[in-house]
Design a protein around this motif. Structure first.
Motif, PDB file in Angstrom:
ATOM      1  N   ARG A  67      -4.217  12.892  -5.834  1.00 53.49           N
ATOM      2  CA  ARG A  67      -3.699  11.715  -4.877  1.00 53.49           C
ATOM      3  C   ARG A  67      -3.258  11.979  -3.854  1.00 53.49           C
ATOM      4  NH1 ARG A  67      -0.683   7.846  -7.971  1.00 53.49           N
ATOM      5  NH2 ARG A  67      -1.961   8.001 -10.376  1.00 53.49           N
ATOM      6  N   VAL A  68      -2.850  13.196  -3.135  1.00 49.75           N
ATOM      7  CA  VAL A  68      -2.796  13.403  -1.980  1.00 49.75           C
ATOM      8  C   VAL A  68      -3.252  13.397  -1.142  1.00 49.75           C
ATOM      9  CG1 VAL A  68      -1.980  14.957   0.116  1.00 49.75           C
ATOM     10  CG2 VAL A  68      -0.512  15.117  -2.123  1.00 49.75           C
ATOM     11  N   ILE A  69      -4.734  13.696  -1.520  1.00 49.93           N
ATOM     12  CA  ILE A  69      -6.304  13.498  -1.314  1.00 49.93           C
ATOM     13  C   ILE A  69      -6.530  12.219  -1.263  1.00 49.93           C
ATOM     14  CG2 ILE A  69      -8.639  13.716  -1.395  1.00 49.93           C
ATOM     15  CD1 ILE A  69      -7.593  17.012  -2.273  1.00 49.93           C
ATOM     16  N   LEU A  70      -5.953  11.284  -2.085  1.00 49.41           N
ATOM     17  CA  LEU A  70      -6.459   9.710  -1.891  1.00 49.41           C
ATOM     18  C   LEU A  70      -5.575   9.073  -0.859  1.00 49.41           C
ATOM     19  CD1 LEU A  70      -8.428   7.794  -3.653  1.00 49.41           C
ATOM     20  CD2 LEU A  70      -6.389   7.681  -5.241  1.00 49.41           C
ATOM     21  N   SER A  71      -4.483   9.725  -1.006  1.00 46.60           N
ATOM     22  CA  SER A  71      -3.680   8.926  -0.387  1.00 46.60           C
ATOM     23  C   SER A  71      -3.920   8.941   1.377  1.00 46.60           C
ATOM     24  CB  SER A  71      -1.838   9.078  -0.275  1.00 46.60           C
ATOM     25  OG  SER A  71      -1.656  10.640  -0.033  1.00 46.60           O
ATOM     26  N   ILE A  72      -4.179  10.270   1.606  1.00 47.77           N
ATOM     27  CA  ILE A  72      -4.977  10.559   2.638  1.00 47.77           C
ATOM     28  C   ILE A  72      -6.290   9.849   3.163  1.00 47.77           C
ATOM     29  CG2 ILE A  72      -5.891  12.149   4.639  1.00 47.77           C
ATOM     30  CD1 ILE A  72      -3.780  14.399   3.163  1.00 47.77           C
ATOM     31  N   ILE A  73      -7.344   9.179   2.329  1.00 49.96           N
ATOM     32  CA  ILE A  73      -8.335   8.798   2.914  1.00 49.96           C
ATOM     33  C   ILE A  73      -8.172   7.203   2.353  1.00 49.96           C
ATOM     34  CG2 ILE A  73     -10.284   8.695   1.330  1.00 49.96           C
ATOM     35  CD1 ILE A  73     -10.277  11.252   0.616  1.00 49.96           C
ATOM     36  N   CYS A  74      -7.541   7.047   1.691  1.00 52.42           N
ATOM     37  CA  CYS A  74      -7.496   5.013   1.150  1.00 52.42           C
ATOM     38  C   CYS A  74      -5.566   5.113   0.796  1.00 52.42           C
ATOM     39  CB  CYS A  74      -8.063   4.789   0.635  1.00 52.42           C
ATOM     40  SG  CYS A  74      -8.040   3.020   0.218  1.00 52.42           S
ATOM     41  N   PRO A  75      -4.853   5.665   1.058  1.00 59.18           N
ATOM     42  CA  PRO A  75      -3.678   4.982   0.501  1.00 59.18           C
ATOM     43  C   PRO A  75      -3.157   3.749  -0.319  1.00 59.18           C
ATOM     44  CG  PRO A  75      -2.917   5.250   3.633  1.00 59.18           C
ATOM     45  CD  PRO A  75      -4.567   5.390   3.109  1.00 59.18           C
ATOM     46  N   PRO A  76      -3.951   2.359  -0.544  1.00 60.76           N
ATOM     47  CA  PRO A  76      -3.243   1.636  -1.335  1.00 60.76           C
ATOM     48  C   PRO A  76      -3.974   1.902  -2.205  1.00 60.76           C
ATOM     49  CG  PRO A  76      -3.843   0.254   0.569  1.00 60.76           C
ATOM     50  CD  PRO A  76      -4.621   2.032   1.424  1.00 60.76           C
ATOM     51  N   LEU A  77      -5.158   2.706  -2.470  1.00 62.58           N
ATOM     52  CA  LEU A  77      -6.140   3.427  -4.183  1.00 62.58           C
ATOM     53  C   LEU A  77      -5.012   4.277  -4.507  1.00 62.58           C
ATOM     54  CD1 LEU A  77      -9.912   3.859  -3.123  1.00 62.58           C
ATOM     55  CD2 LEU A  77      -8.742   1.744  -4.178  1.00 62.58           C
ATOM     56  N   ALA A  78      -3.718   5.067  -3.910  1.00 63.89           N
ATOM     57  CA  ALA A  78      -3.174   5.793  -4.179  1.00 63.89           C
ATOM     58  C   ALA A  78      -2.370   6.054  -5.215  1.00 63.89           C
ATOM     59  CB  ALA A  78      -2.875   7.098  -3.094  1.00 63.89           C
ATOM     60  N   VAL A  79      -1.543   4.251  -4.623  1.00 63.08           N
ATOM     61  CA  VAL A  79      -0.467   3.997  -5.698  1.00 63.08           C
ATOM     62  C   VAL A  79      -0.335   2.562  -6.415  1.00 63.08           C
ATOM     63  CG1 VAL A  79       1.386   4.234  -3.049  1.00 63.08           C
ATOM     64  CG2 VAL A  79       0.697   2.369  -3.445  1.00 63.08           C
ATOM     65  N   LEU A  80      -2.262   2.517  -6.618  1.00 57.11           N
ATOM     66  CA  LEU A  80      -2.471   1.696  -7.682  1.00 57.11           C
ATOM     67  C   LEU A  80      -1.669   1.491  -8.960  1.00 57.11           C
ATOM     68  CD1 LEU A  80      -6.116   1.525  -6.994  1.00 57.11           C
ATOM     69  CD2 LEU A  80      -4.828  -0.345  -8.440  1.00 57.11           C
TER      70      LEU A  80
END
Length: 52
Positions: free
Chosen positions: A5-18
């Motif tokens: 989730r941390v890596i995804l929030s760094i790459i593309c934040p909207p996808l991390a909080v889906l």
């Protein structure tokens, strides 16, 4: 919060909080459009919120 989730929030934040709801996605997406750093910070704050 997992490392993925941390890596995804760094790459593309909207996808991390889906899975956190529509409001979180919209807020993160708008902040991400304003700049990369505000989007990442918003995503990390939303993911660290223990209430959700």
């Amino acid at each position: 919060m997992s490392i993925w989730r941390v890596i995804l929030s760094i790459i593309c934040p909207p996808l991390a909080v889906l899975d956190k709801g529509c409001g979180s996605i919209v807020i993160t997406f708008l902040l991400w459009l304003c700049g990369w750093v505000p989007g990442v910070i918003a995503a990390l704050v939303i993911l660290n919120n223990p209430k959700n």
